[in-house]
Design an enzyme around this catalytic site. Structure first.
Site, PDB file in Angstrom:
ATOM      1  N   HIS A  32      42.063 104.610 109.096  1.00 56.26           N
ATOM      2  CA  HIS A  32      41.492 105.810 109.727  1.00 56.26           C
ATOM      3  C   HIS A  32      40.040 106.011 109.288  1.00 56.26           C
ATOM      4  O   HIS A  32      39.135 106.173 110.126  1.00 56.26           O
ATOM      5  CB  HIS A  32      42.327 107.037 109.345  1.00 56.26           C
ATOM      6  CG  HIS A  32      41.804 108.317 109.915  1.00 56.26           C
ATOM      7  ND1 HIS A  32      42.266 108.863 111.090  1.00 56.26           N
ATOM      8  CD2 HIS A  32      40.825 109.175 109.475  1.00 56.26           C
ATOM      9  CE1 HIS A  32      41.616 109.983 111.349  1.00 56.26           C
ATOM     10  NE2 HIS A  32      40.731 110.198 110.381  1.00 56.26           N
ATOM     11  N   GLU A  33      39.826 105.996 107.986  1.00 52.78           N
ATOM     12  CA  GLU A  33      38.475 106.206 107.478  1.00 52.78           C
ATOM     13  C   GLU A  33      37.555 105.040 107.812  1.00 52.78           C
ATOM     14  O   GLU A  33      36.347 105.224 108.007  1.00 52.78           O
ATOM     15  CB  GLU A  33      38.509 106.435 105.961  1.00 52.78           C
ATOM     16  CG  GLU A  33      39.329 107.639 105.531  1.00 52.78           C
ATOM     17  CD  GLU A  33      38.900 108.934 106.197  1.00 52.78           C
ATOM     18  OE1 GLU A  33      37.699 109.068 106.541  1.00 52.78           O
ATOM     19  OE2 GLU A  33      39.751 109.808 106.402  1.00 52.78           O
ATOM     20  N   HIS A  36      35.890 105.699 111.137  1.00 54.25           N
ATOM     21  CA  HIS A  36      34.704 106.552 110.994  1.00 54.25           C
ATOM     22  C   HIS A  36      33.533 105.764 110.409  1.00 54.25           C
ATOM     23  O   HIS A  36      32.400 105.861 110.882  1.00 54.25           O
ATOM     24  CB  HIS A  36      35.023 107.730 110.055  1.00 54.25           C
ATOM     25  CG  HIS A  36      36.006 108.716 110.589  1.00 54.25           C
ATOM     26  ND1 HIS A  36      35.907 109.256 111.849  1.00 54.25           N
ATOM     27  CD2 HIS A  36      37.102 109.287 110.005  1.00 54.25           C
ATOM     28  CE1 HIS A  36      36.899 110.123 112.030  1.00 54.25           C
ATOM     29  NE2 HIS A  36      37.642 110.150 110.932  1.00 54.25           N
TER      30      HIS A  36
END
Length: 382
Positions: A32-33, A36
């Site tokens: 997920h990170e 980003h």
């Protein structure tokens, strides 16, 4: 692979739950990170830190761009901190931004064009969905899929199935127009359809018959002793070894299967949340970190493939939850960006600050509620 099988299936108690849970959460949070991070770097944003977990840093290192990569003490999430962020939720630090040099401002997240900011924020949930698709597709390619016919072998007296007119020997081929490939497909759909009317098409001796039925909510106990309330038809299936066929998947078919499975989980999750609001499901089924740890430990006893599958399911859930339009979550940032696109300018600092405070209160309330459910479910249930 054999080492991992042994590690995750051995032992029990706290260790038996903690290791599988950390394995699953670390994969999901990291991807997920990373979503980003990668889009942020592609858009030219200066990245101060990449953290798996919150709280005090346990260990880490700096990369050649000056980003601090670290693992933190509380493994219940993570964050990417961009230049200009006030905190891990990417709330803009307007004072710091106003005092930056022109060079630094060029690398700050909140000075980037609207499309770039939106892409960076959306990249996290999208990465979770892509991870899930890859996991489900990979499992299909490696293990294939065991399929048993969706045949009615017996009917529970006074059940929803008996009321609807099912007969022994019926083969279900569709539910509400959705094709049924195996008996397990029926269970997955019916479980989250209690007190809702379903149109089920069956093959009855070569003749197609459509039956209308409403699964009844019933508390069941799974193989691990967990109790849950699900929809039940009252149909029993006894598959013999000759009934089971294993379908192999090539790369293209597996990818399609991965997309379908990801969509199915999204659809079922949204449906479940909607059913809570209309009173057709109980909110006590919502779980938090304790439940994740418990389920991870239990699933790990089934093998590494089952645990990886759980990681895929959790990845979909985390990606979907992060898209909810709640300030502090990715969806809240996207909501602010949508308002900015309509107005032609961002919301005032005061309104954004108020929104983030409300979002924080909502997130903390949900965490407390989920943790209370966990404690009641894991420690206080009979």
């Amino acid at each position: 692979m054999e080492f991992l099988e042994g590690l995750f299936s051995a032992g029990g108690g706290l260790f038996g739950y903690l290791i599988p849970a950390l394995f699953v959460l670390t994969i999901v949070v990291f991807i997920h990170e990373l979503g980003h991070f990668m889009v942020g770097r592609w858009c030219g944003v200066t990245i101060k830190a990449f953290s798996v977990g919150f709280g005090p840093e346990l260990f880490g290192f700096y990369d050649k761009h000056g980003t601090r990569w670290k693992f933190s003490a509380i493994p219940l999430g993570g964050y990417v901190k961009f230049l200009g962020d006030e905190n891990a939720a990417s709330v803009p630090d307007q004072d710091a931004i106003s005092q930056m040099s022109d060079e630094d401002r060029a690398g700050a997240l909140h000075t980037k064009p609207l499309w770039a900011r939106a892409a960076i924020v959306a990249a996290g949930p999208i990465a979770n969905f892509l991870l899930a698709i890859v996991i489900f597709a990979g499992l299909l390619m490696v293990y294939g899929k065991a399929i048993t016919p969706a045949r009615v072998d017996s009917i529970v007296p006074n059940s929803a199935a008996e009321t609807a007119g099912f007969e022994v020997g019926d083969i279900m081929i569709a539910i509400d127009g959705n094709e049924i490939e195996a008996f397990s497909d029926i269970q997955r759909i019916v479980a989250l359809s209690s007190e809702s009317t379903l149109q089920i098409t069956v093959d009855r001796g070569g003749e197609l018959v459509t039956l209308s039925t409403t699964p009844r909510r019933q508390e069941i106990t799974d193989q691990f002793g967990n109790k849950q309330k699900i929809g039940v038809l009252g149909i029993r299936h006894q598959a013999s070894p000759e009934d089971v066929r294993r379908v192999a998947y090539g790369p293209g078919e597996a990818l399609v299967g991965g997309v379908k499975e990801t969509y199915f989980i999204i659809d079922r999750t949204l449906g479940y949340i909607g059913r809570i609001f209309v009173g057709k499901e109980d909110a006590d089924q919502l779980g938090g970190p304790i439940r994740v740890a418990q389920v991870s430990g239990q699933v790990a006893t089934l093998g590494i493939a089952a645990l990886i599958n759980l990681a895929g399911m959790l990845s979909v859930s985390i990606g979907l939850i992060n898209l909810f339009p709640v300030p502090m979550l990715d969806g809240g940032h996207l909501l602010f960006f949508a308002i900015e696109a309509v107005r032609g300018k961002p919301l005032s600092e005061k309104n954004q600050e108020l929104g983030f405070k409300i979002g924080l209160a909502m997130v903390l309330s949900l965490m407390v509620f989920a943790t209370f459910n966990d404690i009641s479910y894991v420690f206080l249930s009979d």
